[in-house]
Scaffold this motif. Structure first.
Motif, short mmCIF file in Angstrom:
data_model
loop_
_atom_site.label_atom_id
_atom_site.label_comp_id
_atom_site.label_asym_id
_atom_site.label_seq_id
_atom_site.Cartn_x
_atom_site.Cartn_y
_atom_site.Cartn_z
N TYR A 372 0.84 -1.20 0.00
CA TYR A 372 0.00 0.00 0.00
C TYR A 372 0.88 1.25 0.00
N GLN A 373 0.32 2.33 -0.52
CA GLN A 373 0.97 3.63 -0.48
C GLN A 373 -0.12 4.68 -0.42
N VAL A 468 3.58 -2.97 -10.35
CA VAL A 468 4.11 -4.17 -9.72
C VAL A 468 5.08 -3.73 -8.63
N VAL A 469 4.81 -4.15 -7.40
CA VAL A 469 5.61 -3.71 -6.26
C VAL A 469 6.88 -4.54 -6.12
N SER A 477 3.71 -11.46 -8.10
CA SER A 477 4.10 -10.23 -7.42
C SER A 477 2.89 -9.51 -6.83
N ILE A 478 3.14 -8.75 -5.79
CA ILE A 478 2.13 -7.85 -5.26
C ILE A 478 1.98 -6.68 -6.22
N VAL A 479 0.74 -6.32 -6.51
CA VAL A 479 0.49 -5.16 -7.35
C VAL A 479 -0.26 -4.11 -6.54
N ARG A 480 0.03 -2.85 -6.85
CA ARG A 480 -0.67 -1.73 -6.24
C ARG A 480 -1.56 -1.09 -7.29
N VAL A 481 -2.82 -0.90 -6.95
CA VAL A 481 -3.79 -0.29 -7.85
C VAL A 481 -4.21 1.06 -7.29
N ASP A 500 -3.26 -10.53 -6.07
CA ASP A 500 -4.36 -10.72 -7.03
C ASP A 500 -4.82 -9.35 -7.50
N ILE A 501 -4.65 -9.04 -8.77
CA ILE A 501 -4.98 -7.71 -9.28
C ILE A 501 -6.45 -7.39 -9.13
#
Length: 541
Positions: A372-373, A468-469, A477-481, A500-501
């Motif tokens: 997260y960001q 992609v983080v 990979s972990i993705v940030r949306v 999971d996107i």
């Protein structure tokens, strides 16, 4: 005495020449209403002789009752070697029936000889004859000296002759145009001062932004005596755009002490910018000066500490003066004071030493470690903090959703989503198709919740970013949306993260809807259908 500067908006003409910008007649009428409400005195609305759409606009705009603005029709001097009354574009300008006409002509000899392919003397006659014709018909004429600063550098004598011809014919404003957008403030100062020495006609400035100097050049022109500033409201226009009036108006009024609009209208500067961006289907960059959502955003650390103690330490003026908001960004590097201050905005009882302050700091670090960001997702941050403070209850609950992807015979990828949500003791099941799984899920969610919350019909996604983080994990990979949403008046960003996107997108979508409903609830405009007791304020008491 307070110096008054006239504002001349060219969004509907110069702005319409920007790549990807297309206004319908109704779009143009709505923008005219909004600019008039802001108190813009001159709105250049297009060239009535150029296309049927502009012709229709000038027919319909006569029905508007404008409070402060004058509509301006735009056109060129007569063509070479013909009489003004025989020029169809000049006749169209008369038919537009506006009191003010913006008339452009060449002031750079290079254009006269190589583009118009005529003589310098004939160009002067074209300028004089056309302005004289319109003045004789009772029109106020602003003469746009196209390419003035390039012409002045190449041949100052001839550039000034074109202005002298316009002045002798009765022009009320001499508009000095940096049409190629390649001048610097020193060039602007030289040109404006020379014109003011030679001619006793009020000077206006019209700058393009090809070298990023349009706002600075416009301010320099005002400093040297220009009485009118022209531009497009949020800066878009042909090539790199025009001087941005949403930057210039606050800069001139709040920083230089000039009067452009009323103080009350100044509080609508940001709303007007976001409204025009919405109508134009234009994504307003977060970093846009004054009106962007990051214009008053301060990241945790020394800057946040300073701005909390003294706003003027890092802000030119309070964001409320222009209708924007201050944002104190929080991340995993945030200090205890910054987190406590942010929490105190939601619950005044929270202090630096409150247990919840440390809990939030630890939770933020863990969430950002998981992808997260929150710096760019203030809406998600606010929901997260309210949950930590136990001041938030969801406006809906997800029971389940299912997404199906398929390829049609025409090789078009089609996704469909079915979703079941609960509000109070009622459930709603709906389905929708989309151009991808997230689009389908978004449409299905809104379709289901509009049954309970009709205002969600006003919202739409305007940006969707996936990052992609951790690239080392490849497809796992972990993705940030990040999702940016608007309701036409406000813009907000939410975030989700997961391997999971679809799950990451769901978290961002859900936060987006919750935030809209939360804001409506706070403002007392939340409309709930079907007798569902869903007022967030009621639940939080």
């Amino acid at each position: 005495m307070e110096r008054r500067i006239e504002i001349f908006d060219s969004t509907l003409r110069d702005g319409a020449q920007a790549e990807g910008i297309h206004f319908s007649v109704d779009d143009k009428l709505n923008i005219v209403r909004k600019l008039d409400k802001l108190g813009i005195p001159y709105i250049e609305a297009g060239n009535p002789g150029s296309n049927p759409k502009d012709f229709e606009f000038f027919e319909r705009v006569r029905m508007l009752e404008l409070r402060s603005a004058q509509l301006v029709a735009f056109g060129s001097t007569r063509r070479k070697d013909i009489a003004v009354e025989d020029d169809k574009n000049c006749r169209a300008l008369i038919a537009a029936d506006t009191e003010v006409i913006a008339l452009f002509g060449k002031s750079w000899a290079l254009h006269v000889e190589n583009v118009l392919q005529t003589t310098r003397a004939e160009n002067l006659r074209m300028i004089y004859d056309t302005i004289d014709y319109f003045v004789s018909h009772g029109k106020t004429v602003f003469f746009d000296a196209e390419h003035f600063f390039d012409g002045f550098r190449a041949d100052p004598g001839y550039a000034l002759e074109t202005l002298r011809a316009a002045a002798q014919a009765g022009a009320q404003r001499l508009v000095l145009c940096d049409t190629n957008g390649g001048s610097f403030p020193a060039d602007i100062a030289d040109g404006v001062r020379a014109v003011r020495r030679e001619l006793d006609i009020p000077v206006a400035i019209h700058c393009h932004n090809d070298l990023g100097c349009a706002v600075a050049n416009s301010i320099e022109a005002v400093r040297c005596g220009a009485v009118q500033v022209q531009g497009t409201y949020i800066g878009f226009g042909e090539r790199c755009g025009n001087a941005s009036l949403s930057t210039l108006i606050p800069a001139l009024q709040l920083k230089m002490g000039c009067r452009c609009i009323t103080d009350e209208a100044m509080g609508r500067v940001t709303h007007t910018a976001r409204y025009i961006a919405e109508v134009a289907n234009y994504i307003l960059p977060a970093s846009t000066p004054v009106v962007g959502k990051s214009a008053f955003a301060h990241k945790a650390g020394m800057h946040v500490d300073a701005v909390q103690k003294l706003h003027a330490s890092f802000e030119n003026f309070p964001p409320e003066r222009v209708g924007n908001n201050r944002s104190l960004l929080i991340s995993e590097v945030a200090g205890r004071t910054a987190v406590a201050n942010r929490l105190a905005q939601l619950d005044p009882t929270v202090t630096r030493d409150s247990p919840v302050t440390q809990e939030v700091m630890d939770a933020l670090k863990e969430l950002e470690h998981r992808g997260y960001q929150f710096e760019s997702a203030q809406a998600s941050l606010e929901i997260f903090l309210l949950k930590k403070l136990e001041l938030f209850q969801p406006f809906f609950e997800l029971e389940n959703f299912r997404i199906i992807g398929e390829q049609s015979e025409s090789h078009r990828q089609i996704s469909s989503a079915m979703i079941k949500v609960r509000v109070g003791d009622r459930s709603e099941i709906t389905a929708a198709e989309g151009d991808g799984p997230v689009h389908a899920l978004d449409r299905a969610l809104r379709k289901a919740l509009e049954v309970f919350y009709p205002a969600l019909a006003q919202t739409r996604l305007i940006d969707f970013k996936v990052r992609v983080v951790e690239q080392r994990a490849a497809t796992a990979s972990i993705v940030r949306v990040l999702i940016e949403t608007t309701d036409g008046a406000s813009v907000w960003t939410t975030v989700g993260a997961s391997a999971d996107i679809i799950e990451a997108s769901w978290h961002a979508l859900a936060d987006s809807v919750e935030y809209k409903l939360l804001c409506d609830d706070r403002n007392g405009v939340l409309e709930v259908c079907g007798g569902i007791a869903a007022g967030g304020a009621q639940r939080q008491k």
